[in-house]
Design a protein around this motif. Structure first.
Motif, mmCIF file in Angstrom:
data_model
loop_
_atom_site.group_PDB
_atom_site.id
_atom_site.type_symbol
_atom_site.label_atom_id
_atom_site.label_comp_id
_atom_site.label_asym_id
_atom_site.label_seq_id
_atom_site.Cartn_x
_atom_site.Cartn_y
_atom_site.Cartn_z
ATOM 1 N N TYR A 35 0.845 -1.190 0.000
ATOM 2 C CA TYR A 35 0.000 0.000 0.000
ATOM 3 C C TYR A 35 0.877 1.237 0.000
ATOM 4 O O TYR A 35 1.792 1.365 0.803
ATOM 5 N N SER A 36 0.575 2.147 -0.895
ATOM 6 C CA SER A 36 1.310 3.409 -0.943
ATOM 7 C C SER A 36 0.558 4.446 -0.123
ATOM 8 O O SER A 36 -0.650 4.630 -0.288
ATOM 9 N N MET A 37 1.276 5.103 0.758
ATOM 10 C CA MET A 37 0.678 6.145 1.586
ATOM 11 C C MET A 37 0.341 7.388 0.773
ATOM 12 O O MET A 37 -0.416 8.228 1.221
ATOM 13 N N GLY A 38 0.910 7.505 -0.410
ATOM 14 C CA GLY A 38 0.664 8.655 -1.263
ATOM 15 C C GLY A 38 1.651 9.776 -0.999
ATOM 16 O O GLY A 38 2.375 9.776 -0.008
ATOM 17 N N GLU A 39 1.660 10.712 -1.912
ATOM 18 C CA GLU A 39 2.564 11.869 -1.803
ATOM 19 C C GLU A 39 2.001 12.873 -0.802
ATOM 20 O O GLU A 39 0.814 13.191 -0.826
ATOM 21 N N ILE A 70 -7.635 16.771 2.334
ATOM 22 C CA ILE A 70 -6.708 15.668 2.605
ATOM 23 C C ILE A 70 -7.021 14.522 1.646
ATOM 24 O O ILE A 70 -8.078 13.913 1.722
ATOM 25 N N LYS A 71 -6.061 14.231 0.766
ATOM 26 C CA LYS A 71 -6.301 13.248 -0.298
ATOM 27 C C LYS A 71 -5.457 11.985 -0.173
ATOM 28 O O LYS A 71 -5.719 11.007 -0.863
ATOM 29 N N THR A 72 -4.425 11.978 0.673
ATOM 30 C CA THR A 72 -3.584 10.792 0.806
ATOM 31 C C THR A 72 -3.572 10.326 2.261
ATOM 32 O O THR A 72 -3.817 11.120 3.176
ATOM 33 N N LEU A 73 -3.281 9.058 2.445
ATOM 34 C CA LEU A 73 -3.205 8.524 3.802
ATOM 35 C C LEU A 73 -2.032 9.127 4.564
ATOM 36 O O LEU A 73 -2.108 9.318 5.780
ATOM 37 N N ALA A 74 -0.966 9.466 3.865
ATOM 38 C CA ALA A 74 0.186 10.105 4.518
ATOM 39 C C ALA A 74 -0.236 11.421 5.163
ATOM 40 O O ALA A 74 0.109 11.697 6.324
#
Length: 160
Positions: A35-39, A70-74
């Motif tokens: 899973y990528s946390m995103g940028e 907020i668009k990414t899990l990071a």
């Protein structure tokens, strides 16, 4: 039976036993989840959003800002810690996330009461407690599925 024994003996000698005795097929497949946390967004934009959330008085307004920006899990992980959300607010935010996102957060922030608080920041401890509270509040069937998902997630270093 003697013929079968002979075939097994021959298969052992030729290393082809798998053609005689077929192992049971397991329908349960443990798939590794990457899973990528995103940028993460740029620092100035992020600070502005966190300040806006901190300035909000009402839960609904805070949640609306988080949903909108907020668009990414990071970034979500950071906002939960940096915006000093209350337990109620954090539980609402967790409800907005997909199960795999919750599982990633659980993998990244496991809650262990026996670990000394000195090992974590206050914000990390708060996030761990909120996640634990959230997990206690969901149905047992969903919790078991989340736990299986957590086990299938690749190592933290691989998540990014």
């Amino acid at each position: 039976m003697p013929e079968f024994a002979s075939r097994i003996y021959s298969a052992i000698n030729t290393d082809t036993l798998q053609t005689i005795l077929v192992p049971r097929f397991s329908r349960i497949v443990n798939q590794v989840i990457n899973y990528s946390m995103g940028e993460k967004m740029d620092d100035e934009t992020y600070r502005n959003i966190v300040n806006e959330v901190l300035a909000c008085r009402y839960i609904d307004d805070k949640v609306q800002i988080i949903k909108e920006y907020i668009k990414t899990l990071a970034d979500m992980e950071d906002v939960i810690m940096d915006a000093e959300l209350s337990e109620t607010e954090a539980l609402i935010v967790f409800n907005m996330l997909e199960d795999v996102e919750i599982a990633v957060l659980v993998k990244r922030h496991p809650y262990h009461r026996e670990i000394e608080a000195i090992d974590f920041s206050e914000a990390e401890i708060r996030l761990q407690r909120y996640l634990d509270k959230y997990l206690q509040s969901i149905p047992k069937v969903r919790l078991k599925q989340l736990q299986r998902t957590v086990l299938n997630i690749a190592d933290i270093e691989d998540i990014g």
